[in-house]
Scaffold this motif. Structure first.
Motif, short mmCIF file in Angstrom:
data_model
loop_
_atom_site.label_atom_id
_atom_site.label_comp_id
_atom_site.label_asym_id
_atom_site.label_seq_id
_atom_site.Cartn_x
_atom_site.Cartn_y
_atom_site.Cartn_z
N LEU A 32 -39.60 1.36 -78.17
CA LEU A 32 -39.96 -0.05 -78.33
C LEU A 32 -39.46 -0.88 -77.16
O LEU A 32 -40.18 -1.74 -76.65
CB LEU A 32 -39.45 -0.61 -79.66
CG LEU A 32 -39.95 -2.01 -80.02
CD1 LEU A 32 -41.48 -2.05 -80.08
CD2 LEU A 32 -39.36 -2.47 -81.34
N VAL A 36 -42.30 -2.74 -75.21
CA VAL A 36 -42.27 -4.19 -75.41
C VAL A 36 -40.92 -4.73 -74.97
O VAL A 36 -40.00 -4.88 -75.79
CB VAL A 36 -42.54 -4.54 -76.90
CG1 VAL A 36 -42.63 -6.04 -77.08
CG2 VAL A 36 -43.79 -3.85 -77.40
N ASP A 38 -40.18 -7.72 -74.06
CA ASP A 38 -39.99 -9.09 -74.53
C ASP A 38 -39.58 -9.07 -75.99
O ASP A 38 -40.40 -8.88 -76.88
CB ASP A 38 -41.28 -9.89 -74.33
CG ASP A 38 -41.14 -11.34 -74.75
OD1 ASP A 38 -40.08 -11.74 -75.28
OD2 ASP A 38 -42.12 -12.10 -74.54
N ARG A 39 -38.30 -9.27 -76.26
CA ARG A 39 -37.79 -9.17 -77.63
C ARG A 39 -38.39 -10.21 -78.56
O ARG A 39 -38.40 -10.03 -79.76
CB ARG A 39 -36.27 -9.25 -77.62
CG ARG A 39 -35.64 -8.02 -76.98
CD ARG A 39 -34.13 -8.07 -77.02
NE ARG A 39 -33.57 -8.01 -78.35
CZ ARG A 39 -33.28 -6.89 -79.00
NH1 ARG A 39 -33.50 -5.73 -78.44
NH2 ARG A 39 -32.76 -6.93 -80.21
N VAL A 41 -41.44 -10.73 -78.97
CA VAL A 41 -42.60 -10.08 -79.56
C VAL A 41 -42.19 -9.21 -80.75
O VAL A 41 -42.98 -8.98 -81.67
CB VAL A 41 -43.34 -9.23 -78.49
CG1 VAL A 41 -44.51 -8.48 -79.08
CG2 VAL A 41 -43.81 -10.13 -77.34
N TRP A 42 -40.96 -8.77 -80.75
CA TRP A 42 -40.48 -7.88 -81.81
C TRP A 42 -40.59 -8.52 -83.19
O TRP A 42 -40.80 -7.84 -84.18
CB TRP A 42 -39.04 -7.46 -81.55
CG TRP A 42 -38.87 -6.54 -80.37
CD1 TRP A 42 -39.75 -6.33 -79.35
CD2 TRP A 42 -37.75 -5.72 -80.10
NE1 TRP A 42 -39.23 -5.43 -78.46
CE2 TRP A 42 -37.99 -5.04 -78.90
CE3 TRP A 42 -36.54 -5.52 -80.76
CZ2 TRP A 42 -37.09 -4.16 -78.34
CZ3 TRP A 42 -35.64 -4.63 -80.20
CH2 TRP A 42 -35.92 -3.96 -79.00
N ILE A 45 -43.88 -7.67 -84.52
CA ILE A 45 -43.95 -6.22 -84.75
C ILE A 45 -43.22 -5.85 -86.03
O ILE A 45 -43.72 -5.10 -86.86
CB ILE A 45 -43.40 -5.45 -83.54
CG1 ILE A 45 -44.33 -5.63 -82.34
CG2 ILE A 45 -43.20 -3.97 -83.88
CD1 ILE A 45 -43.78 -5.09 -81.04
#
Length: 89
Positions: A32, A36, A38-39, A41-42, A45
């Motif tokens: 992850l 990704v 860019d945290r 975005v997490w 997700i």
């Protein structure tokens, strides 16, 4: 800030396969971070993953692996496989 939810519709097979992939990427590897970086975005997700896990009883069934393989096969019949892409090239 607008906090109205966004609704995403998936077939059950799409949801099952996506749920398994997300679990693998998030829980069983360090992928992850690489996929990704860019945290921020997490958050989305994790929301999608959590929703899928609580919606799909298949992920907790003893025969989940067989069901997952069947779902993958049905999806590949619709979108085609890599072999199909290579044969058409």
């Amino acid at each position: 800030m607008d906090e109205e939810p966004v609704i995403i519709k998936l077939t059950r097979d799409q949801a099952f396969v996506l749920s398994d992939w997300l679990y693998t990427v998030m829980m069983q590897s360090d992928k992850l971070d690489a996929i990704v970086p860019d945290r921020a975005v997490w958050s989305g997700i994790y929301a999608i993953s959590g929703t899928l896990e609580t919606t799909l009883p298949e992920v907790f069934m003893p025969d989940w692996a067989g069901r997952l393989d069947q779902a993958r096969q049905r999806l590949l019949e619709v979108v085609g496989s890599e072999e199909d892409d290579e044969a058409g090239a």
